[in-house]
Design an enzyme around this catalytic site. Structure first.
Site, PDB file in Angstrom:
ATOM      1  N   ASP A  52      65.595  19.577  93.078  1.00 30.17           N
ATOM      2  CA  ASP A  52      66.619  20.540  92.639  1.00 30.17           C
ATOM      3  C   ASP A  52      66.561  21.771  93.545  1.00 30.17           C
ATOM      4  OD1 ASP A  52      66.884  18.857  90.495  1.00 30.17           O
ATOM      5  OD2 ASP A  52      65.896  20.181  89.036  1.00 30.17           O
ATOM      6  N   ARG A  54      69.937  38.904  63.308  1.00 25.26           N
ATOM      7  CA  ARG A  54      70.530  40.226  63.477  1.00 25.26           C
ATOM      8  C   ARG A  54      70.938  40.808  62.121  1.00 25.26           C
ATOM      9  NH1 ARG A  54      73.831  38.600  67.361  1.00 25.26           N
ATOM     10  NH2 ARG A  54      72.373  39.198  68.986  1.00 25.26           N
ATOM     11  N   CYS A  73      66.412  31.399  57.526  1.00 17.98           N
ATOM     12  CA  CYS A  73      67.183  32.395  58.263  1.00 17.98           C
ATOM     13  C   CYS A  73      68.656  32.336  57.835  1.00 17.98           C
ATOM     14  CB  CYS A  73      66.997  32.228  59.768  1.00 17.98           C
ATOM     15  SG  CYS A  73      67.317  33.767  60.623  1.00 17.98           S
ATOM     16  N   GLU A 106      67.366  24.743  92.685  1.00 17.73           N
ATOM     17  CA  GLU A 106      66.890  25.893  91.904  1.00 17.73           C
ATOM     18  C   GLU A 106      65.378  26.044  91.878  1.00 17.73           C
ATOM     19  OE1 GLU A 106      69.156  23.800  90.719  1.00 17.73           O
ATOM     20  OE2 GLU A 106      70.713  24.884  89.596  1.00 17.73           O
ATOM     21  N   ASP A 163      59.696  23.966  75.075  1.00 16.25           N
ATOM     22  CA  ASP A 163      58.395  23.392  75.435  1.00 16.25           C
ATOM     23  C   ASP A 163      57.228  24.273  74.969  1.00 16.25           C
ATOM     24  OD1 ASP A 163      58.607  20.847  76.571  1.00 16.25           O
ATOM     25  OD2 ASP A 163      59.414  21.682  78.428  1.00 16.25           O
ATOM     26  N   GLY A 216      71.222  29.468  62.399  1.00 14.90           N
ATOM     27  CA  GLY A 216      72.418  29.235  63.194  1.00 14.90           C
ATOM     28  C   GLY A 216      73.198  30.515  63.369  1.00 14.90           C
ATOM     29  N   MET A 231      68.866  31.160  54.378  1.00 18.34           N
ATOM     30  CA  MET A 231      68.656  32.121  53.292  1.00 18.34           C
ATOM     31  C   MET A 231      69.928  32.928  53.066  1.00 18.34           C
ATOM     32  SD  MET A 231      66.446  35.619  52.930  1.00 18.34           S
ATOM     33  CE  MET A 231      67.658  36.929  52.926  1.00 18.34           C
ATOM     34  N   HIS A 281      61.346  32.502  60.225  1.00 14.12           N
ATOM     35  CA  HIS A 281      61.325  31.111  60.710  1.00 14.12           C
ATOM     36  C   HIS A 281      59.914  30.539  60.603  1.00 14.12           C
ATOM     37  CE1 HIS A 281      65.349  30.815  62.606  1.00 14.12           C
ATOM     38  NE2 HIS A 281      65.234  32.117  62.699  1.00 14.12           N
ATOM     39  N   GLU A 288      58.967  27.673  60.787  1.00 10.69           N
ATOM     40  CA  GLU A 288      58.772  26.495  61.646  1.00 10.69           C
ATOM     41  C   GLU A 288      58.049  26.828  62.951  1.00 10.69           C
ATOM     42  OE1 GLU A 288      61.650  28.022  61.120  1.00 10.69           O
ATOM     43  OE2 GLU A 288      63.080  27.786  62.759  1.00 10.69           O
TER      44      GLU A 288
HETATM   45  N1  GLN Z   1      73.230  34.417  62.425  1.00 12.23           N
HETATM   46  C1  GLN Z   1      72.304  34.999  61.512  1.00 12.23           C
HETATM   47  C2  GLN Z   1      71.843  36.376  61.966  1.00 12.23           C
HETATM   48  O1  GLN Z   1      71.994  36.735  63.096  1.00 12.23           O
HETATM   49  C3  GLN Z   1      71.125  34.086  61.294  1.00 12.23           C
HETATM   50  C4  GLN Z   1      70.303  33.892  62.516  1.00 12.23           C
HETATM   51  C5  GLN Z   1      69.416  32.678  62.443  1.00 12.23           C
HETATM   52  O2  GLN Z   1      69.599  31.826  61.595  1.00 12.23           O
HETATM   53  N2  GLN Z   1      68.479  32.577  63.349  1.00 12.23           N
HETATM   54  O3  GLN Z   1      71.316  37.136  61.192  1.00 12.23           O
END
Ligand code: GLN
Length: 530
Positions: free
Chosen positions: A148, A463, A383, A150, A71, A356, A386, A507, A509
Site C-alpha cells: 500500500d 455527547r 449509551c 499509505e 484492534d 449509536g 440508555m 460503555h 464493553e
Molecule cells: N449519540 C448519543 C450521544 O452522543 C449516544 C452516543 C453513543 O451511543 N455512543 O450522546
C-alpha cells in the site's frame, strides 16, 4: 529499554494480524514480561472517531479517552493491560503533528520532508509508548497490507528504528495468507513469497512468518516458505482458524512461537508459566459451554458485525461465566415497529441495544425497548441504549408522546436527553465526553448487585446527557436512577423495578475481559437465562 516486535501483513487484509499480535502479547505476558502494544494506521483520518462504523467497525475507547482502532480492544482483552492515547497513531495524526510543528517554526526553517520529519514523528511515537508503559516488550502492528502506498512512511520508520535499537532488540513478524485450492488439494506459498519480496524491497527482512490458512498447512509447504523466504523452519508458524479466538495463543504456543521470539530477542524468562495454565483452563471453560441463549442485538450498523465488536466479545465473556453459548440475532432497528416486534423478538431471551449516533433507526429502537419493558424481556441499553430507555419511559409512562433526544429532534417540546448547558454550540468531532469517569451506584439496584460495589469506573463516548429537568418526574413515575456522577449532576444509569431493564450511559464493553467478564453482561445473561 523495551524490545520491539513489529507486525506487518501481506497478501490481503483481514488476516487477523491484530489477533496474532495480541495472542503473542498474551504469551509473553504469561512468561512474566511486561508487554504493551501499539497500532499504526496508515489512513489519513486523525483518528477513527469520526469515521462511519460501516467503514471502520467499532471505535474503541481507552481509559484516557482516546478514540482508537478496534484492534486495541483485542490487545486489551488478550494482554489485559489498559492502553493509552499512545497506543494508536494514524497517518492523519502524524501529518497533523508535523504540520503544527512546521507552523510553530520548530523545524528552524528546514525543508519539511517525509524522511526525516514524518518518519521521526512516527519513531518518536513508537518510543514514547514504550517509555510511558515501561514495557519489556512493545508489540507494534502496522495496519494495511505491504505494498500500500499509505504504509510506506511507517515501514521506513520501523526499518530505521531497527537500525537504531539494533537487530537483537527488535523482531519483524510478517502475517501472510496461504491460499488453499480445494480442486487440486493444494496449498500455495507463492503469494507469501511475493509479499516477503515486497517487504524486503523496503529494507525489512522478516524473522518470523505467520502463515494464515483455514487449515494447518503441510510441512513441505512450511519448508518451502522457510527456504524461499529465508527464515528458519521453526520461524514459519501456522495460524489456522480456531473454534474460539481465545484459543489462538495456545495454538501459537504449541508451535513454540514464544520460545522463538524470546530466543531471538535474547529475553530470559522463568521456566513455568502458571498464567498460561489459567488461560488454558479458561479455553476449556469456553469449549465446555452447553446450550444456547439467544440475544437480539438491535442497532443500525448490524450489517457490519465489527461495528459492535466489543459488545459481542463482552457477551461471549459473560457466556463463559454462565456456561451457555450466546447466539446473537442481528436486528436492524429500522425493521422494528410495534407491529413487527412480537415476530422479530419471538425467539429471543433478551434485547441488547448498543451505542449509536444520528436519528436513523431511532424509532425502531424505541419500539424494541417498549416491547422489552412491557413483556418483561430483559433489556440492556448501552449509551444510546440508555437514552432510548429514557425516551421510551417518558413517552409511554409520562405521556410525553414527542419526548426525544435533542440529537434527533432539535425542536421537540420534551428533550429528555439534551446537551448540558456548558456544551451548547458543540457539534463536531473531538468534542465528546470520552474515557473513564467514576460513577456512584445507588444501593439496592441491579447495578450494585452486578458490580458488588457502590463506586465504579467505566469508559464513555457520548455527547448528550439525561436532562435533569425531568429527573424528579421520572423518579416519581418509577424510573430508578441507579448511578450518577460523584457530584450527582450527571445521570449514569437507570433501571425499571422488578425486571432487568437497565440503561447505562457508559460503555462497559470496553473493560470486559475473557477472564474477567463485564459484570453487567453477566447479570444480563443470567436474567436472560431465567
Ligand atoms: N449519540 C448519543 C450521544 O452522543 C449516544 C452516543 C453513543 O451511543 N455512543 O450522546
Amino acid at each position: 529499554m523495551s524490545k520491539f516486535i513489529f507486525v506487518t501483513g501481506g497478501v490481503v487484509s483481514g488476516l487477523g494480524k491484530g489477533i496474532t499480535a495480541a495472542s503473542l502479547g498474551r504469551l509473553l505476558k504469561c512468561r512474566g514480561l511486561k508487554v504493551t502494544s501499539q497500532k499504526l494506521d496508515p489512513y489519513m483520518n486523525v483518528d477513527p472517531g469520526t469515521m462511519s462504523p460501516f467503514q471502520h467497525g467499532e471505535v474503541f475507547v481507552t481509559d484516557d479517552g482516546a478514540e482508537t482502532d478496534l484492534d486495541l480492544g483485542h490487545y486489551e482483552r488478550f494482554i489485559d493491560e489498559n492502553l493509552t492515547k499512545y497506543s494508536n497513531m494514524t497517518s492523519g495524526r502524524v501529518y497533523w503533528n508535523v504540520l503544527n510543528k512546521e507552523r510553530q517554526g520548530e523545524y528552524l526553517g528546514q525543508t519539511v520532508q517525509i524522511i526525516p520529519h514524518v518518519t521521526n514523528e512516527i519513531k518518536d511515537f513508537v518510543m514514547k509508548n514504550a517509555e510511558v508503559s515501561n514495557a519489556d516488550v512493545s508489540i507494534v502492528e502496522v495496519g494495511g497490507t505491504i505494498g500500500d502506498i499509505e504504509s510506506q512512511p511507517f515501514l521506513e520508520a520501523i526499518r530505521q528504528l531497527a537500525l537504531e535499537v539494533g537487530r537483537r532488540n527488535c523482531l519483524f513478524i510478517h502475517v501472510c495468507l496461504v491460499p488453499y485450492i480445494s480442486g487440486s488439494d493444494e496449498y500455495k506459498s507463492k503469494p507469501t513469497q511475493h509479499s516477503v519480496k515486497e517487504l524486503m524491497a523496503v529494507g525489512i527482512h522478516p524473522d518470523i512468518i505467520v502463515a494464515r490458512c483455514d487449515k494447518e498447512i503441510p510441512t513441505d509447504i512450511r519448508k518451502k516458505i522457510s527456504l524461499f523466504c529465508n527464515v528458519g523452519e521453526d520461524c514459519v508458524i501456522n495460524n489456522t482458524t480456531c473454534r474460539s479466538l481465545y484459543e489462538v495463543p495456545l495454538m501459537l504456543h504449541a508451535q513454540n512461537m514464544d520460545d522463538v521470539v524470546c530466543r531471538d530477542l535474547g529475553l530470559e524468562t522463568g521456566a513455568d508459566y502458571p498464567m498460561l495454565a489459567d488461560w488454558s483452563r479458561m479455553v476449556e471453560t469456553i469449549h465446555a459451554r452447553q446450550g444456547e441463549i439467544q440475544i437480539a442485538l438491535v442497532g443500525k450498523y448490524v450489517k457490519l458485525h465489527d461495528s459492535y465488536l466489543s459488545i459481542v466479545e463482552s457477551l461471549n465473556h459473560a457466556s463463559f461465566v454462565v456456561g451457555k453459548n450466546v447466539k446473537i440475532n442481528w436486528v436492524d432497528s429500522d425493521s422494528v415497529t410495534d407491529e413487527t416486534a412480537p415476530e422479530v423478538f419471538k425467539d429471543c431471551a433478551g434485547i441488547i441495544l448498543p451505542g449509536g449516533f444520528g436519528h436513523r433507526g431511532v424509532e425502531g429502537m424505541v419500539c424494541s425497548c417498549r416491547y422489552a419493558r412491557t413483556h418483561k424481556l430483559p433489556y440492556f441499553g448501552i449509551c444510546l441504549g440508555m437514552q432510548i430507555a429514557v425516551i421510551e419511559f417518558a413517552r409511554s409512562i409520562l405521556g410525553y408522546s414527542d419526548a426525544n433526544s435533542r440529537e434527533f429532534d432539535e425542536l421537540c417540546e420534551h428533550p429528555v436527553i439534551d446537551l448540558m448547558k456548558n456544551q451548547e454550540g458543540v457539534i463536531k468531532g473531538g468534542t465528546m465526553r470520552l474515557g473513564s469517569y467514576p460513577c456512584e451506584v445507588t444501593p439496592g439496584t441491579i447495578l450494585e448487585k452486578a458490580y458488588g460495589s457502590t463506586h465504579i469506573d467505566e469508559r464513555h463516548r457520548h455527547r448528550y446527557e439525561f436532562n435533569n429537568d425531568y429527573r424528579t418526574q421520572m423518579q416519581e413515575a418509577g424510573l430508578t436512577i441507579s448511578g450518577t456522577s460523584p457530584d450527582g449532576t450527571l445521570v449514569e444509569a437507570v433501571e425499571v423495578a422488578d425486571q432487568f431493564h437497565v440503561g447505562v450511559q457508559f460503555h462497559p464493553e470496553f473493560k470486559s475481559r475473557p477472564n474477567n467478564a463485564g459484570p453487567l453482561f453477566v447479570e444480563f445473561l443470567k436474567a436472560c437465562d431465567k
